[in-house]
Write an enzyme that holds these catalytic residues in place. Structure first.
Site, mmCIF file in Angstrom:
data_model
loop_
_atom_site.group_PDB
_atom_site.id
_atom_site.type_symbol
_atom_site.label_atom_id
_atom_site.label_comp_id
_atom_site.label_asym_id
_atom_site.label_seq_id
_atom_site.Cartn_x
_atom_site.Cartn_y
_atom_site.Cartn_z
ATOM 1 N N ARG A 15 0.832 -1.204 0.000
ATOM 2 C CA ARG A 15 0.000 0.000 0.000
ATOM 3 C C ARG A 15 0.874 1.264 0.000
ATOM 4 O O ARG A 15 1.035 1.909 -1.015
ATOM 5 C CB ARG A 15 -0.943 -0.016 1.228
ATOM 6 N N ASP A 16 1.516 1.571 1.113
ATOM 7 C CA ASP A 16 2.299 2.808 1.214
ATOM 8 C C ASP A 16 3.459 2.780 0.226
ATOM 9 O O ASP A 16 3.857 3.813 -0.316
ATOM 10 C CB ASP A 16 2.822 2.974 2.647
ATOM 11 N N HIS A 207 5.769 4.346 12.625
ATOM 12 C CA HIS A 207 5.851 4.304 11.158
ATOM 13 C C HIS A 207 6.908 5.323 10.729
ATOM 14 O O HIS A 207 6.725 6.521 10.911
ATOM 15 C CB HIS A 207 4.453 4.666 10.617
ATOM 16 N N CYS A 240 5.480 9.405 -0.368
ATOM 17 C CA CYS A 240 4.097 9.851 -0.173
ATOM 18 C C CYS A 240 3.761 10.811 -1.293
ATOM 19 O O CYS A 240 4.435 11.822 -1.456
ATOM 20 C CB CYS A 240 3.913 10.525 1.192
#
Lengths: 301, 301
Positions: A15-16, A207, A240
Site C-alpha cells: 500500500r504505502d 511508522h 508519499c
C-alpha cells in the site's frame, strides 16, 4: 539499554510502498507480491487502499487485489480507506481490518484528503462507529506526527490529544507516523515516551520513512520508549504522493535484520523477505532505499 | 534518553574513504578536498596513509598530499601509519598526529598488515615510544572491534584488554572501530558502556561503517553510552580493501545533521559538507552511501 524481546511488523509495502510507483504494477503482480509476503512470517499486511482512483491511480485495482490474494487465516490483511465512500467499497470487498488516516498537520491533511483535520476526525469517527458495529479491526494512523512538509515541526501536544481521542473511540491500533522521514531519534523517543504513558488499550505502532537516513535510528529510539509494533515496507518501497521529498518507508528486511541481530524475535525469515525485494524490483525497475538487500554475501545470525 | 551537548567529528574521508577508490584521485584534487574540509568547521582530519604504495596504491602520494595541504593551525591533520617504516616516512613529512591500527581479530590483522595481533601490538608499542618522545599525538585504532569478516563476532574481552594496554602506553585517543559495518546498536551500547567504564585518560572515539544500514543507529547507541567523538567520512566514502563486503563509513553530513537535529553542537556547517560531497563525487563518479546529500530541498534546523 532496555529493549523488548519480541516485535511485530506491519508490512505496508503493497500500500504505502506501491502507491508511489509511477508505473502501474499489474494487478496479478501485486497479488503475487502480497502472497509472497504472506510466506515470510509477517502476520499483518496493508494490502491496498480504497482511495479514489483519480488521486492514486496505482490503487485503482484495490477491489481486484483484495479479492485475488490468497488469504492465510493466520494473517491480518488490512486495507486503507480515506473516507466513507472508501469504507463502503472496502466493506463490499469483505475487508475486515481498516487503516484510517488523519494528519496531525492541518495543511498536510488538506493536501492528503482535501479536508481540514477536524472534519477528517469527524469523518473517521463515523466510520469507526460503523466498523465497530461490524466487529472490524481499526488501525488509526496519525500522519505527520513529527514534521509536516508544509508547516514544519509538529506540536507533540496535538499528537497526544489525537491519540487520546482515538483511544476514546476504542480503536485497536494507533500508528504514529513520520510521514516524510524527518524525525530525529531524540524527538521520537520523547514523543513515544509520552504516548506510551497514556497507557492505551490500543496497541501503539511506529511508522518511519528513511528520507534523511534516520529511520533505523528512529526505530531504536521507539523501541527504547517501549514500542513493539513497527510499519515497514519490503526493500524500502514508498514515499508519499502528497508529501514532497519523502523517501521510502524503512525497509522491512533492514528492521528485521537489526532486530534479530539484537536477539529480538519477529518470527520473520530475512531470506524470504529478500526474495520479495527481488520480486517487486522486477516491476518497479529502480533502486530501493533499503540497505541489506545490497550486501553481497549477507551474513545473518 | 541521555545525550551529550557537544560532539567532535574526525573526518576520515581523505584516508579511509579515498583508499578504497579504484581510480587514482589526482594529488591536487586530494589536496583541494582536504582544504575544503578544513573550511567546514571540522577540527580533526585523517589526511592520508603512509602505507606501502604496493598495498594501497591510492595513497602513494601521501608525502605530496601532506606537504601540499594548507594547514590551518586550529585543525589537527592526522596521518595513518601501519608500521615503523611508515612512521619514519610520516615523520620526515612533518606529521605530528598519527593514527595507528591493529585488529582485535587475528585473521583480519594478518590480512591488513601481514602480522599477527601480538606482533602488531609490539610494533605499535615501539612507534608509540618514539612518537611520545617527539611529543606527537597518538590515535590508537582498534579495527574489527565488533565483527571480523573472517572470524565472525569478536569477543569484547579482547577489545577491553587492548583498550587497557593502549591506555597504559599513554595514547591520546582510542578509536573502537566497526571496520566492516556489521555491529548492531545493542552490541555497540554494551561494548562502549564497558569501554567508558575503564575511564581512560585517552579520549574514546567510535568508528562505524554503513554496510547494513546501521551506522546512524550505532552512533545513537554510542552517544547513549557516553561517546562524544566519532569518525565519519564525507558522502559516506569508504570501505576497506582488506575487509570484503565493507561499505563506506557513516557519512559525515548525515551524522552532523542528526546531531544538530537533536540540538547537539558540532561546530560544523552542513552545507559546506555538502559542497565537499559534490567536489569529491566529481572524481569518484559513483553513488555514495550517505543519505542527506540525496535529499531535494534539504531543510536543516
Amino acid at each position: 539499554m532496555s529493549l523488548p524481546k519480541k516485535v511485530e511488523i506491519v508490512e505496508v509495502g503493497p500500500r504505502d510502498g506501491l502507491q508511489n510507483e509511477a508505473n502501474f504494477i499489474p494487478t496479478d503482480e501485486k497479488i503475487a507480491f502480497i502472497n509472497a509476503i504472506s510466506k515470510t512470517g509477517i502476520k499483518r499486511v496493508e494490502t491496498t487502499s480504497f482511495v479514489h482512483p483519480q488521486f492514486v491511480p496505482q490503487m485503482r485495482d484495490a477491489q481486484e487485489v483484495f479479492a485475488g490474494i490468497h488469504q492465510d487465516p493466520s494473517i491480518q490483511y488490512i486495507a486503507l480507506i480515506p473516507n466513507e465512500k472508501g469504507y463502503e467499497r472496502a466493506l463490499a470487498s469483505n475487508v475486515q481490518a481498516f487503516s484510517l488516516v488523519v494528519g496531525a498537520s492541518e495543511t498536510f491533511n488538506l493536501h492528503n484528503v482535501r479536508m481540514g483535520r477536524e472534519e477528517s476526525i469527524r469523518v473517521l469517527d463515523r466510520i469507526i462507529a460503523k466498523a465497530k458495529g461490524n466487529d472490524s479491526f481499526i488501525r488509526y494512523c496519525i500522519a505527520t506526527s513529527f514534521w509536516c512538509p508544509f508547516e514544519g515541526k509538529v506540536d507533540p501536544a496535538i499528537v497526544l490529544e489525537m491519540v487520546k481521542r482515538a483511544e476514546a473511540l476504542g480503536v485497536d491500533e494507533i500508528a504514529i507516523c513520520d510521514t516524510i522521514g524527518r524525525a530525529n531519534p531524540k524527538q521520537v523517543f520523547e514523543i513515544f515516551e509520552k504516548v506510551m504513558a497514556i497507557n492505551t488499550q490500543a496497541v501503539i505502532s511506529a511508522h518511519f520513512h528513511d528520507t534523511y537516513g534516520l529511520a533505523l535510528a528512529n526505530v531504536m529510539a521507539a523501541l527504547q520508549a517501549g514500542v513493539t509494533r513497527f510499519d515497514a515496507s519490503v526493500g524500502g518501497l514508498g514515499g508519499c504522493p502528497f508529501a514532497p521529498g519523502a523517501a521510502g518507508n524503512v525497509a522491512t528486511e533492514d528492521v528485521v535484520f537489526m532486530l534479530h541481530e539484537m536477539g529480538i524475535e519477529t518470527g520473520i525469515d530475512v531470506s524470504a523477505l529478500l526474495s520479495c525485494v527481488k520480486q517487486i524490483q522486477a516491476f518497479t525497475k529502480r533502486e530501493f532505499t533499503g540497505h541489506i538487500h545490497k550486501v553481497k554475501a549477507l551474513q545473518t545470525t
